[in-house]
Design a protein around this motif. Structure first.
Motif, PDB file in Angstrom:
ATOM      1  N   UNK A 278      -3.494  33.361  -2.536  1.00 64.49           N
ATOM      2  CA  UNK A 278      -3.367  34.808  -2.442  1.00 64.49           C
ATOM      3  C   UNK A 278      -1.950  35.214  -2.067  1.00 64.49           C
ATOM      4  N   UNK A 279      -0.991  34.312  -2.292  1.00 61.92           N
ATOM      5  CA  UNK A 279       0.383  34.552  -1.892  1.00 61.92           C
ATOM      6  C   UNK A 279       1.280  34.990  -3.032  1.00 61.92           C
ATOM      7  N   UNK A 280       2.575  34.763  -2.842  1.00 60.55           N
ATOM      8  CA  UNK A 280       3.565  35.154  -3.847  1.00 60.55           C
ATOM      9  C   UNK A 280       3.622  34.160  -4.999  1.00 60.55           C
ATOM     10  N   UNK A 281       3.482  32.882  -4.679  1.00 66.24           N
ATOM     11  CA  UNK A 281       3.477  31.823  -5.695  1.00 66.24           C
ATOM     12  C   UNK A 281       2.435  30.781  -5.318  1.00 66.24           C
ATOM     13  N   UNK A 282       1.895  30.137  -6.317  1.00 65.97           N
ATOM     14  CA  UNK A 282       0.952  29.048  -6.090  1.00 65.97           C
ATOM     15  C   UNK A 282       0.937  28.186  -7.346  1.00 65.97           C
ATOM     16  N   UNK A 283       0.095  27.166  -7.369  1.00 68.25           N
ATOM     17  CA  UNK A 283       0.037  26.277  -8.524  1.00 68.25           C
ATOM     18  C   UNK A 283      -1.408  25.946  -8.855  1.00 68.25           C
ATOM     19  N   UNK A 284      -1.676  25.771 -10.153  1.00 63.81           N
ATOM     20  CA  UNK A 284      -2.995  25.311 -10.574  1.00 63.81           C
ATOM     21  C   UNK A 284      -2.858  23.975 -11.289  1.00 63.81           C
ATOM     22  N   UNK A 285      -3.946  23.243 -11.330  1.00 62.81           N
ATOM     23  CA  UNK A 285      -3.984  21.939 -11.985  1.00 62.81           C
ATOM     24  C   UNK A 285      -3.715  22.095 -13.478  1.00 62.81           C
ATOM     25  N   UNK A 286      -2.801  21.283 -14.023  1.00 61.38           N
ATOM     26  CA  UNK A 286      -2.531  21.274 -15.452  1.00 61.38           C
ATOM     27  C   UNK A 286      -3.757  20.710 -16.165  1.00 61.38           C
TER      28      UNK A 286
ATOM     29  N   UNK B 101       0.846  -1.194   0.000  1.00 61.02           N
ATOM     30  CA  UNK B 101       0.000   0.000   0.000  1.00 61.02           C
ATOM     31  C   UNK B 101       0.882   1.245   0.000  1.00 61.02           C
ATOM     32  N   UNK B 102       0.346   2.387  -0.451  1.00 67.82           N
ATOM     33  CA  UNK B 102       1.166   3.598  -0.549  1.00 67.82           C
ATOM     34  C   UNK B 102       1.604   4.105   0.818  1.00 67.82           C
ATOM     35  N   UNK B 103       2.748   4.749   0.828  1.00 66.61           N
ATOM     36  CA  UNK B 103       3.240   5.442   2.016  1.00 66.61           C
ATOM     37  C   UNK B 103       2.912   6.925   1.828  1.00 66.61           C
ATOM     38  N   UNK B 104       3.835   7.680   1.251  1.00 71.92           N
ATOM     39  CA  UNK B 104       3.545   9.056   0.893  1.00 71.92           C
ATOM     40  C   UNK B 104       3.107   9.124  -0.558  1.00 71.92           C
ATOM     41  N   UNK B 105       2.741  10.309  -1.014  1.00 65.81           N
ATOM     42  CA  UNK B 105       2.303  10.488  -2.388  1.00 65.81           C
ATOM     43  C   UNK B 105       2.695  11.880  -2.866  1.00 65.81           C
ATOM     44  N   UNK B 106       2.706  12.062  -4.178  1.00 59.36           N
ATOM     45  CA  UNK B 106       2.908  13.389  -4.733  1.00 59.36           C
ATOM     46  C   UNK B 106       2.082  13.544  -5.996  1.00 59.36           C
ATOM     47  N   UNK B 107       1.806  14.785  -6.344  1.00 60.14           N
ATOM     48  CA  UNK B 107       1.043  15.116  -7.549  1.00 60.14           C
ATOM     49  C   UNK B 107       1.944  15.937  -8.460  1.00 60.14           C
ATOM     50  N   UNK B 108       2.043  15.530  -9.715  1.00 61.09           N
ATOM     51  CA  UNK B 108       2.942  16.197 -10.648  1.00 61.09           C
ATOM     52  C   UNK B 108       2.225  17.115 -11.632  1.00 61.09           C
ATOM     53  N   UNK B 109       0.917  16.973 -11.757  1.00 62.36           N
ATOM     54  CA  UNK B 109       0.165  17.744 -12.753  1.00 62.36           C
ATOM     55  C   UNK B 109      -0.178  19.135 -12.248  1.00 62.36           C
TER      56      UNK B 109
END
Length: 456
Positions: free
Chosen positions: A322-330, A162-170
């Motif tokens: 509302x910060x200096x940098x952020x990310x949106x879904x590809x 089963x998964x331990x940690x995860x990450x999102x790349x998109x």
């Protein structure tokens, strides 16, 4: 993200501050012969594991400092409440040394395997050594993980991990203030993204819409593989992606060529890249963890990178909508088309003792996921739907968790991490680097990778 990619991340990341464990009063029983649970630990959820006083479980993993301390801190309630001792060993040579240990009969009790492809090869090569997931782990998997994650931890229909940690790349990183100043909106479709790219290029000829970098030491090229994987999911779809990753279609299939041409429409377009860094070829020599510095500097506006890129921003920058940098879904082709690329590690057992089964079950539980979130500053989350989102300490981690546990998104694991090592961690990286740095043709790039695929 495999262990070599992880080393690049760990080297760039700041150590997350460990948080004090503030839990309710202990309700567990005595642990004769073991460490008695402290008064601040609620042991009710741990009673299912029984009394493991005097028992030891060894863990072998590619997760090293500074992240290793966060790992061992997250095990403390299990140790306190059950009496078991977890012996942790992190190694930068994990992928090379685990098969050696298995061959020598020196298997760890538990290993955290960072690629589904590696898990499959371990099961194929050492079928009598790898232990199928016990019933408690199977039950947790069904309750707390989506079918995609269960499938990645399974081989021939048997759940092993089963998964331990995860990450999102998109994700695409941007400056919220720059978007607001220019009246730019978050794109909802791929066409919207390209329209935005053209508008930025027209509005800011002194800058560039995109910035990128794929230099990562001996793993140079891996960020470019993520680009292609994300685009294959969007142009060819998840079924073709699976066929490509499993080599049911050749690496140089026309659908993959079309996806690479789409990537090249951005990364090999002098009008679009490489903001604040130079021409197209500078992408090959720009360190991946420094590539987006042009966003707060105003020399570029967009940077495609995973959630874990947040560890590379200047600590003074606020990562928020509302910060200096952020990310949106590809975005996908349409608003309803929601492919999601990501990665993670998988908890695999090589011993069937009760204490090993208990610890494996703990690592698949919400209790562990919540404990890990408490002791990690930022940049970590789990695909476990039982994770309490309020414990995630920044908005991007919360967004990543929401996407991973939303069934409307079609998740696929990092393709290079599923491919044979000669391809995914060698030819794919190197040929994508040549594609950028030497302007190697699309056809030759894919033909060379296809030629590297093992014959059996």
């Amino acid at each position: 993200m495999n262990s070599r990619k992880r080393r690049g991340y760990a080297a760039a990341a700041a150590t997350g501050a460990s948080l004090a464990l503030v839990l309710t009063a202990c309700s567990g029983g005595d642990n004769d012969g073991g460490s008695e649970a402290s008064a601040s630990t609620d042991c009710a959820a741990y009673e299912q594991y029984g009394d493991l006083s005097g028992k030891e479980v060894s863990v072998y993993t590619s997760i090293v400092d500074p992240e290793s301390k966060q790992q061992t801190d997250s095990y403390k309630p299990f140790e306190e409440c059950t009496g078991a001792t977890i012996k942790y060993e992190g190694s930068r040579e994990f992928e090379a040394q685990l098969p050696v240990r298995l061959q020598a009969g020196n298997a760890p009790d538990i290993a955290y395997i960072p690629q589904p492809g590696f898990l499959k090869s371990i099961v194929a090569d050492y079928p009598d050594v790898v232990v199928p997931a016990p019933q408690a782990v199977q039950d947790n998997a069904k309750e707390y993980y989506t079918q995609s994650w269960i499938d990645y931890g399974s081989v021939d229909g048997t759940l092993y991990a089963t998964p331990l940690g995860a990450n999102v790349k998109s994700f695409v990183w941007y400056s919220p203030s720059a978007f607001e100043e220019n009246g730019y909106e978050i794109p909802k479709t791929w066409d919207d993204l390209m329209t935005l790219t053209d508008k930025i290029a027209a509005d800011h000829p002194e800058a560039k819409p995109w910035c990128a970098g794929i230099e990562s030491g001996d793993a140079t090229g891996w960020p470019a593989t993520d680009w292609l994987e994300d685009v294959v999911l969007r142009t060819a779809g998840p079924e073709v992606y699976d066929q490509w990753v499993n080599h049911e279609i050749p690496f140089n299939d026309p659908q993959i060529l079309s996806a690479l041409q789409t990537v090249g429409g951005i990364l090999k377009n002098d009008k679009y890249v490489n903001g604040g860094l130079g021409d197209v070829k500078t992408i090959a020599t720009t360190p991946w963890n420094e590539a987006a510095n042009g966003i707060p500097d105003g020399t570029c506006y967009l940077h495609r990178a995973a959630n874990f890129y947040q560890a590379n921003w200047d600590p003074d920058l606020k990562v928020a909508e509302d910060g200096d940098v952020y990310a949106f879904y590809l975005p996908g082709k349409t608003e309803d088309d929601k492919p999601l690329l990501g990665g993670g590690e998988f908890v695999t057992a090589f011993a069937d003792r009760p204490e090993v089964a208990a610890f494996q079950a703990f690592l698949s539980s919400p209790e562990w996921a919540n404990e890990k979130a408490k002791v990690t500053g930022q940049g970590w989350f789990s695909a476990n739907s039982g994770l309490d989102p309020s414990l995630l300490q920044n908005p991007l981690d919360k967004l990543s968790f929401d996407l991973l546990t939303d069934d409307s998104y079609t998740f696929r694991f990092d393709g290079s991490d599923q491919m044979p090592g000669a391809v995914g961690a060698d030819a794919f990286w190197k040929q994508m680097t040549a594609w950028i740095g030497e302007d190697q043709s699309d056809e030759k790039t894919l033909d060379n990778i296809e030629a590297a695929w093992p014959a059996s």
